[in-house]
Design a protein around this motif. Structure first.
Motif, short mmCIF file in Angstrom:
data_model
loop_
_atom_site.label_atom_id
_atom_site.label_comp_id
_atom_site.label_asym_id
_atom_site.label_seq_id
_atom_site.Cartn_x
_atom_site.Cartn_y
_atom_site.Cartn_z
N LEU A 1 42.34 44.62 35.06
CA LEU A 1 43.79 44.51 34.93
C LEU A 1 44.34 43.18 35.45
CD1 LEU A 1 44.69 48.10 36.19
CD2 LEU A 1 44.68 47.32 33.80
N ASN A 2 43.44 42.41 36.07
CA ASN A 2 43.89 41.18 36.73
C ASN A 2 45.00 41.48 37.73
OD1 ASN A 2 43.76 38.43 37.28
ND2 ASN A 2 45.30 37.91 35.72
N ASP A 3 44.77 42.52 38.52
CA ASP A 3 45.77 43.04 39.45
C ASP A 3 45.41 42.61 40.88
OD1 ASP A 3 47.41 44.58 41.12
OD2 ASP A 3 47.35 46.33 39.82
N GLY A 4 46.04 41.54 41.34
CA GLY A 4 45.75 41.02 42.66
C GLY A 4 46.14 41.97 43.78
N GLU A 5 47.23 42.71 43.62
CA GLU A 5 47.66 43.63 44.67
C GLU A 5 46.67 44.77 44.83
OE1 GLU A 5 50.10 43.24 46.87
OE2 GLU A 5 50.19 41.26 45.93
N LEU A 6 46.14 45.29 43.73
CA LEU A 6 45.12 46.34 43.81
C LEU A 6 43.86 45.80 44.46
CD1 LEU A 6 44.37 49.27 43.07
CD2 LEU A 6 43.56 48.42 40.86
N ALA A 7 43.50 44.58 44.15
CA ALA A 7 42.32 43.96 44.76
C ALA A 7 42.51 43.82 46.27
CB ALA A 7 42.05 42.60 44.13
N LYS A 8 43.68 43.38 46.68
CA LYS A 8 43.93 43.22 48.12
C LYS A 8 43.91 44.58 48.84
CE LYS A 8 46.67 39.02 47.49
NZ LYS A 8 48.04 38.41 47.51
#
Length: 866
Positions: free
Chosen positions: A787-794
């Motif tokens: 998803l290219n989801d930086g918040e989920l990755a963090k």
């Protein structure tokens, strides 16, 4: 990895110093190698080396995924080799296999070995230059039966010998040949046939050595059939005078060397001393009829020491013993701590060296040479020494303890019936007594068989063993994570030694949970003792090897693979295809499940080594889902109603998929692929796809999953037993956009607030039992990557590095000293340690580094406990 696809190979450990036959595996990218393309091996000096190659696995497009290779090295071994496409030099070694009516003959060019097809002689004979150095190799054992009469216990012993039922040529040169002998043990004179065995003999061209892989299965009554001894025995011709016969036994660092008739007597004249020194060095000597007449008279009067044995009674104690003959006492010439596990016996015509791998680690073991003063000596390698107490495979109690000890089921299903154990030997056929340097090399190379391996980058880039990361120290936080990963491995290496996790039935496993008050692992607390693959420590160890190439980690993972694939799973009987959950005894827990022995835990070792026994085991579990008809994994929660049985999407169905994937890639058997696809199709039709369940009705005949209800079991178990890795590999192989989307949805959904879970599913999912966030971080990383989801990755990194739920590790990792009087010896500990936590944290960290490494925080804050 070379840009042209060539595979650079190096030795896992030091370059061999003896002639060596070597077998290894090499991965290939999808589409890179056609099944009809030849391969050649080239040394670092540019010269071609004869190599035998065969495919082990295929990609979905039909290209080759894994190849296996065998080469026979003599002198002048190179430090490295390259495997590349093209026609190599043919083998001129001349290994041949001939099948006769009553035996199979393998001629390596250095030895001729005849293996029996029937009877009790698995080895009929081994010849060098037409002369026998070994004959009548047979499997032997001792059974002890206990009887209680009038309150008194009596013990009856019964000898056993292996009876051949089938002999098969599995591989027929030109460089490597494998012969498999199968049968069962029986008392002489008839009676019950039991204790099934499989013994493989591995030959390489021009080699005078034979690798033996011995497996037996226990199918007795543990309350009655106590195994007192189990081993393999060889007869060796003894030629020449007694003073020219020699025995060599490995000690801790050096060698015990004697003769049945030593030249030491009550006096030692100079002439006699010179001969004695030569004799002790292993040389053949001759006596002068006149000059040595006095010595001959003394020798005629001196005792004849016909029997020698080495007994490794524990991981810290061995004894070397000798006696003159049966009926006389044994005396103890030497003792020590950990023997090298090798024995040689021979005369003027040569002899046989027998090396037992993991000799002291798999105690109680023994090596014995009897009858050295006669025409024929008998050498026995005891996998279980008859000098030790008999195996006691009974359960530790007469009831189960679910509430107090975290044991898994109210039913007491503790049984060893169907578990196995594999041991490895190497035989060297010698024309004379080996010198000490040669004996040292034999010990090194039977203990750590030479293996060629690829660079970590090749394993990584081919994706042939899934998705994981290479080490990366480009930032301070990445360095901290890498340090922690290494320290966790180091801790367990030290802990194996500190806690003496050794023994015939235990070596290779580690324990589950720690008791900081007693400063010991909870060895006596049912479900908290032996790990038994719980939360996939096998995958952790293999990932750590693949990304580092470290030999010490390979040997750690190898030992765990060998143990967990044999002892923790059932190969025959009611529970065949299933394994036992963690317990005080490896077979002790009433929960028998497929995930414990799933093929994905063991295929790392198979593809790296082409080990046939592991191949057998992966085949054994291909239809493990049918075992749930006999033993429903959810029987304690759901009655058997309209469904044939039940299964959880994870870990049960995920384990089935792991087994089916291996069948598909090894044999291109599309029926197993289709069964997996059938399950996927069912999940796609569920109300909330992979979020549904995780318990379903199940039909093994078709692979169909049937909807039952929502949130009917803990969702963390879907992903923490290796399921996350299996499903990610399925995404790679199947290239199914909807499956990819389902995994993405799962990773993004898992840690949503309850209110959001309810909103997204219109109240169908209430946020029940979505536990232990750290376990979901690899799936979160998968979703964040897609998803290219930086918040989920963090958020995933927060759960790994700052988790308040005590399912994380302390960074930096520190041990602390235990007060001297509070444990039996000086040790260091980590009070919070849990193998569940360590395994899953390490696996998830390694995967997250691959998928979302760019989202790491700039620093790691101390973990806060709640």
């Amino acid at each position: 990895m070379s840009a042209n696809g060539n595979a650079a190979l190096s030795w896992l450990e030091e370059r061999p110093t003896l002639p060596a036959g070597v077998t290894w595996g090499v991965p290939w990218k999808q589409g890179e190698l056609d099944r009809n393309e030849p391969l050649k091996l080239r040394g670092s000096n540019g010269e071609s080396v004869p190599v035998q190659s065969w495919p082990m696995a295929y990609w979905p497009d039909g290209s080759v995924k894994w190849t296996a290779h065998a080469a026979s090295f003599q002198a002048d071994l190179e430090d490295g080799y390259t495997l590349e496409k093209g026609h190599g030099v043919p083998s001129t070694a001349g290994l041949t296999v001939k099948e006769a009516a009553d035996y199979i003959e393998v001629d390596t060019g250095a030895i001729v070995c005849r293996l029996g097809r029937s009877g009790t002689s698995v080895i009929r004979e081994i010849l060098i230059g037409g002369s026998a150095v070994c004959s009548d190799g047979k499997l032997v054992g001792m059974r002890e039966e206990h009887h209680a009469t009038s309150g008194k216990k009596t013990i009856v012993e019964e000898t056993l010998q292996g009876v051949i039922e089938k002999t098969t040529v599995e591989q027929n040169g030109p460089i490597r040949a494998v012969v498999k002998v199968q049968g069962r043990h029986q008392a002489p004179g008839g009676g019950r046939k039991w204790l099934p065995f499989t013994v493989r003999f591995v030959f390489h061209a021009e080699q005078a050595s034979i690798r033996i892989v011995h497996t037996f299965l226990y199918d007795g009554n543990p309350h009655q059939d106590f195994l007192k001894g189990l081993g393999i025995r060889f007869s060796v011709p003894m030629e020449g005078p007694l003073f020219n016969r020699h025995v060599r036994i490995a000690g801790d660092t050096g060698w015990f060397g004697e003769s049945p008739k030593g030249l030491m007597t009550f006096r030692l004249p100079e002439r006699q001393r010179e001969l004695y020194e030569r004799q002790t060095a292993g040389a053949s000597i001759s006596l002068d009829e006149e000059q040595d007449a006095g010595l001959q008279a003394l020798l005629d009067d001196s005792p004849e020491w016909g029997d020698f044995k080495l007994v490794q009674s524990s991981s810290d104690s061995y004894t070397i013993l000798k006696r003159t003959k049966e009926g006389c006492s044994w005396i103890r010439p030497a003792s020590g701590r950990r023997s090298g596990g090798l024995l040689y016996a021979g005369g003027e015509g040569g002899g046989l060296a027998v090396g037992a791998r993991r000799f002291w680690e798999k105690c109680p073991s023994a090596l014995e040479a009897a009858g050295l003063a006669g025409d024929e000596a008998v050498l026995t390698a005891w996998f279980w020494s008859p000098d030790a107490p008999a195996m006691d495979l009974r359960h530790y109690d007469t009831e189960t303890h679910v509430l107090s000890c975290y044991e898994g089921a109210d039913e007491l299903r503790s049984t060893p019936y169907g578990v196995g154990n594999t041991s490895e030997l190497t035989l060297w056929c010698c024309v004379s007594t080996p010198n000490h340097d040669t004996l040292d090399a034999m010990v090194r190379e039977k203990e750590s068989p030479p293996l060629l391996v690829c660079e970590p980058a090749r394993y990584h880039e081919t994706r042939a063993l899934g998705l994981w990361s290479l080490p990366d120290r480009s930032t301070p936080v990445k360095s901290q994570i890498e340090d922690t990963l290494e320290r966790l491995i180091g801790f367990y290496q030290d802990e194996i030694e500190q806690r003496r996790w050794y023994g015939f039935w235990d070596y290779g496993d580690v324990m589950h949970s720690y008791d900081p008050v007693r400063h010991t692992w909870r060895y006596d607390i049912g479900g908290c003792a032996w790990q038994n693959t719980e939360l996939a420590p096998n995958i952790w160890l293999w990932y750590m090897f693949l990304r580092s190439g470290r030999a010490d980690i390979f040997r750690l993972a190898e030992a765990m693979t060998r143990h967990t694939s044999e002892v923790d799973v059932y190969h025959i009987g009611e529970y065949a295809g299933l394994g036992s959950r963690h317990n005080v005894l490896h077979w002790g827990c009433g929960c028998k499940e497929a995930r414990i022995g799933m093929a994905g835990l063991h295929k790392f070792y198979y593809y790296l080594t082409a080990d046939e026994r592991i191949g057998d085991i992966m085949d054994e579990v291909k239809d493990a889902d049918y075992a749930t008809l006999r033993l429903d994994p959810m029987r304690a929660y759901f009655a058997k109603d309209e469904f044939p049985t039940h299964t959880r999407s994870g870990p049960d169905w995920a384990a089935f998929c792991s087994n089916w994937l291996v069948q598909w890639e090894r044999y291109e058997d599309t029926s197993y692929r289709d069964k997996m696809l059938r399950g996927l199709a069912c999940l796609k039709q569920m109300p909330h796809r992979l979020l549904t369940g995780p318990v379903f009705g199940y039909e093994p005949k078709t692979g169909e999953l049937f909807f039952m209800s929502h949130e009917n079991y803990g969702h963390h178990l879907m992903i923490c037993m290796g399921g996350a890795q299996v499903w990610a590999e399925m995404a790679d192989l199947l290239q199914d956009p909807e499956w990819d989307a389902m995994l993405t949805e799962y990773g993004e959904f898992y840690n949503l607030p309850k209110e959001e879970k309810i909103r997204r599913t219109n109240g169908a999912l209430q946020g029940k039992d979505w536990n232990i966030p750290m376990l979901s971080t690899a799936k979160m990383a998968f979703a964040a990557n897609r998803l290219n989801d930086g918040e989920l990755a963090k958020q995933a990194w927060d759960f790994l590095l700052r988790s308040p739920y005590n399912w994380s590790v302390d960074i930096p990792l520190e041990t602390q000293e235990v007060p001297r009087q509070e444990y039996v010896r000086e040790i260091r500990e980590i009070p919070w340690i849990s193998t569940n936590t360590v395994s899953q944290w390490s696996i998830n960290a390694i995967v997250c580094l691959a998928l979302i490494g760019e989202y790491l925080p700039e620093s790691i804050e101390p973990r806060v406990s709640v």
